[in-house]
Scaffold this motif. Structure first.
Motif, PDB file in Angstrom:
ATOM      1  N   ASP A   1      42.277 -20.686  65.278  1.00 18.02           N
ATOM      2  CA  ASP A   1      42.344 -19.670  66.318  1.00 18.02           C
ATOM      3  C   ASP A   1      43.766 -19.701  66.857  1.00 18.02           C
ATOM      4  O   ASP A   1      44.627 -20.399  66.303  1.00 18.02           O
ATOM      5  CB  ASP A   1      41.260 -19.827  67.407  1.00 18.02           C
ATOM      6  CG  ASP A   1      41.369 -21.072  68.264  1.00 18.02           C
ATOM      7  OD1 ASP A   1      42.507 -21.503  68.530  1.00 18.02           O
ATOM      8  OD2 ASP A   1      40.330 -21.597  68.699  1.00 18.02           O
ATOM      9  N   ALA A   2      44.048 -18.944  67.911  1.00 21.02           N
ATOM     10  CA  ALA A   2      45.438 -18.812  68.366  1.00 21.02           C
ATOM     11  C   ALA A   2      45.695 -19.511  69.691  1.00 21.02           C
ATOM     12  O   ALA A   2      46.660 -19.203  70.394  1.00 21.02           O
ATOM     13  CB  ALA A   2      45.815 -17.332  68.466  1.00 21.02           C
ATOM     14  N   GLN A   3      44.818 -20.462  70.038  1.00 24.59           N
ATOM     15  CA  GLN A   3      44.991 -21.145  71.318  1.00 24.59           C
ATOM     16  C   GLN A   3      46.307 -21.921  71.380  1.00 24.59           C
ATOM     17  O   GLN A   3      46.890 -22.061  72.451  1.00 24.59           O
ATOM     18  CB  GLN A   3      43.817 -22.107  71.533  1.00 24.59           C
ATOM     19  CG  GLN A   3      42.477 -21.436  71.697  1.00 24.59           C
ATOM     20  CD  GLN A   3      42.235 -20.950  73.097  1.00 24.59           C
ATOM     21  OE1 GLN A   3      41.917 -19.796  73.320  1.00 24.59           O
ATOM     22  NE2 GLN A   3      42.401 -21.810  74.062  1.00 24.59           N
TER      23      GLN A   3
ATOM     24  N   GLU B   1      40.498 -10.801  70.079  1.00 25.15           N
ATOM     25  CA  GLU B   1      41.497 -11.867  69.902  1.00 25.15           C
ATOM     26  C   GLU B   1      40.849 -13.239  69.778  1.00 25.15           C
ATOM     27  O   GLU B   1      39.755 -13.488  70.277  1.00 25.15           O
ATOM     28  CB  GLU B   1      42.474 -11.868  71.066  1.00 25.15           C
ATOM     29  CG  GLU B   1      41.835 -12.039  72.432  1.00 25.15           C
ATOM     30  CD  GLU B   1      42.861 -11.864  73.541  1.00 25.15           C
ATOM     31  OE1 GLU B   1      43.946 -12.456  73.447  1.00 25.15           O
ATOM     32  OE2 GLU B   1      42.559 -11.134  74.498  1.00 25.15           O
ATOM     33  N   LYS B   2      41.608 -14.134  69.107  1.00 24.18           N
ATOM     34  CA  LYS B   2      41.139 -15.493  68.853  1.00 24.18           C
ATOM     35  C   LYS B   2      41.761 -16.472  69.851  1.00 24.18           C
ATOM     36  O   LYS B   2      42.306 -17.518  69.465  1.00 24.18           O
ATOM     37  CB  LYS B   2      41.497 -15.909  67.429  1.00 24.18           C
ATOM     38  CG  LYS B   2      40.805 -15.112  66.333  1.00 24.18           C
ATOM     39  CD  LYS B   2      41.198 -15.650  64.966  1.00 24.18           C
ATOM     40  CE  LYS B   2      40.489 -14.918  63.849  1.00 24.18           C
ATOM     41  NZ  LYS B   2      40.839 -15.480  62.521  1.00 24.18           N
TER      42      LYS B   2
ATOM     43  N   GLY C   1      36.056 -15.596  66.906  1.00 22.31           N
ATOM     44  CA  GLY C   1      36.626 -16.518  65.933  1.00 22.31           C
ATOM     45  C   GLY C   1      37.200 -17.807  66.466  1.00 22.31           C
ATOM     46  O   GLY C   1      37.991 -18.448  65.771  1.00 22.31           O
ATOM     47  N   LEU C   2      36.830 -18.245  67.673  1.00 18.59           N
ATOM     48  CA  LEU C   2      37.396 -19.505  68.177  1.00 18.59           C
ATOM     49  C   LEU C   2      36.950 -20.674  67.295  1.00 18.59           C
ATOM     50  O   LEU C   2      35.811 -20.737  66.842  1.00 18.59           O
ATOM     51  CB  LEU C   2      36.970 -19.745  69.624  1.00 18.59           C
ATOM     52  CG  LEU C   2      37.444 -18.736  70.667  1.00 18.59           C
ATOM     53  CD1 LEU C   2      37.060 -19.207  72.082  1.00 18.59           C
ATOM     54  CD2 LEU C   2      38.937 -18.483  70.583  1.00 18.59           C
ATOM     55  N   GLY C   3      37.875 -21.588  67.058  1.00 21.80           N
ATOM     56  CA  GLY C   3      37.548 -22.778  66.278  1.00 21.80           C
ATOM     57  C   GLY C   3      37.165 -22.489  64.846  1.00 21.80           C
ATOM     58  O   GLY C   3      36.458 -23.283  64.218  1.00 21.80           O
ATOM     59  N   GLY C   4      37.644 -21.372  64.308  1.00 22.48           N
ATOM     60  CA  GLY C   4      37.415 -21.065  62.904  1.00 22.48           C
ATOM     61  C   GLY C   4      36.131 -20.328  62.596  1.00 22.48           C
ATOM     62  O   GLY C   4      35.792 -20.144  61.425  1.00 22.48           O
TER      63      GLY C   4
END
Length: 409
Positions: free
Chosen positions: A120-122, A346-347, A379-382
């Motif tokens: 993800d984009a964190q 968004e991720k 999509g957080l964490g794949g």
């Protein structure tokens, strides 16, 4: 120009960096970017590259090594991910403040805890205010393009650039991609020749990263801010030059007729890309590889009618450049297509409020367009982002409801 090959994303990036010919490469392995630096180490060991390869003891050290090398006036490279990028944070701010043209790849990955190595984009959103240009690639070919562009822009403006690629989704997948040769890249990106007075030179002493009192600090930070904003037209201009230099790698032209790019359903200018209906009531705003899935849903709607006929046209507005933020470009396209519903997918999430991209888009369009703007965290964490999720987002963008929703739970 090389012929198209089926390559892993990491391999494509490593081959591109080798052909760009940095003088110093330094990195510390962290999944999922490790393949990139492994390949670069192999190139060096096999005599295929002549850069100095420094295996660092941590990401903080790797960032510090390329900072020091760049300060002497040479081209440098590193890559990282997730906690590795966060360990670089202090140096990341220093590189921008010292106006060093450093280029880094970030294979975007979730941030712990809980421990998670998937995409993800964190990570990059945590350092979005550091003063770097932030580019996001949708696929392998775009990642190749953005790395070459990154060096051209960084060295022209003395601003650092991070090229973001979705970890595993791009770094570990295989696609057809063409890698421009060293000779062709050099025509577009000549050898780095820093201007006198911009690097450390015993014959022309200067100070980098000096102490700044309250009398000067604010002006120095504003100068960096202003120069980032001024980078917007430069990114567009260099992208146009890139397309002329590498015409076989330019964006595929839509088969749809029309006298303007918007009528043909596609706009691509280096800062962003619009794909979809020229009159779109619903527009999804997104970055990175998820845009490919959104385009597939738009294409299936073109053929089936479905949401197209029920709710008007649909389009996706892909941001290639997140910093500097192309607010005016976003407003213009949303106005031109007549968007009534804007769904920001968004991720990443700014915990306790909303997604970072949503907050930027919402602030940019407030009072400028008459449209509902909603935020969908995916999509957080794949977690896979499926076509069904995209269809759900399109449907929910039209209706009433909360502004922020986690999709796919």
């Amino acid at each position: 120009m090389s012929k198209p090959q089926i390559l892993e994303g990491s391999r494509a990036i490593a081959l591109t960096i080798k052909n760009i010919k940095p003088s110093v490469v330094s990195a510390y392995p962290i999944t999922p970017q490790t393949h990139i630096v492994e390949d670069l180490a192999h190139f060096k060991a096999d005599g295929e590259a002549d850069y100095e390869y420094v295996r660092a003891e941590s990401e903080f050290a790797a960032a510090s090594i390329i900072l020091g090398a760049s300060a002497t006036g040479v081209r440098v490279y590193s890559s990282t991910s997730s906690q590795g990028l966060l360990l670089m944070t202090e140096v990341i701010f220093n590189i921008a403040g010292m106006r060093l043209p450093v280029v880094i790849t970030c294979a975007n990955r979730a941030v712990s805890a809980p421990i998670n190595i998937w995409n993800d984009a964190q990570d990059v959103m945590t350092i979005r205010d550091a003063g770097w240009i932030l580019l996001f690639a949708e696929n392998h070919q775009e990642a190749v393009t953005q790395h070459i562009l990154a060096y051209k822009i960084a060295e022209k403006l003395n601003l650092p650039v991070i090229v973001n690629v979705d970890g595993f989704v791009l770094t570990h997948s295989y696609e057809e991609v063409s890698i421009p040769s060293e000779k062709d890249i050099k025509k577009f990106l000549p050898d780095y020749q820093p201007k006198n007075g911009t690097y450390l030179d015993p014959a022309n002493p200067r100070t980098l990263g000096a102490f700044a009192t309250p009398a000067d600090y604010m002006e120095i930070r504003q100068e960096l801010h202003d120069d980032l904003i001024s980078a917007l037209p430069v990114i567009k201009d260099e992208y146009e030059k890139y397309n002329k230099a590498f015409p076989s790698l330019t964006h595929p032209v839509s088969a749809r007729g029309g006298s303007t790019p918007l009528e043909r359903g596609i706009i691509d200018n280096g800062l962003l890309e619009y794909y979809g209906s020229p009159r779109a009531k619903t527009v999804i705003v997104a970055m990175g590889s998820v845009v490919g899935t959104i385009k597939e849903v738009i294409d299936e709607k073109k053929s089936s009618g479905g949401i197209f006929s029920a709710g008007g046209g649909i389009g996706v507005l892909k941001l290639k450049t997140f910093r500097p933020f192309p607010a005016e470009e976003i407003i213009k396209i949303l106005k031109d297509v007549g968007a009534k519903n804007v769904a920001v997918a968004e991720k990443a999430v700014s915990l306790g409020y909303a997604g970072p991209l949503y907050l930027e888009v919402k602030a940019a369009v407030q009072g400028k367009i008459n449209a509902n703007v909603k935020n969908f965290i995916v999509g957080l964490g794949g977690r896979d982002v499926t076509r069904e999720m995209i269809r759900s987002i399109i449907a929910k963008a039209v209706g009433k409801g909360g502004e922020v929703e986690f999709v796919g739970k």
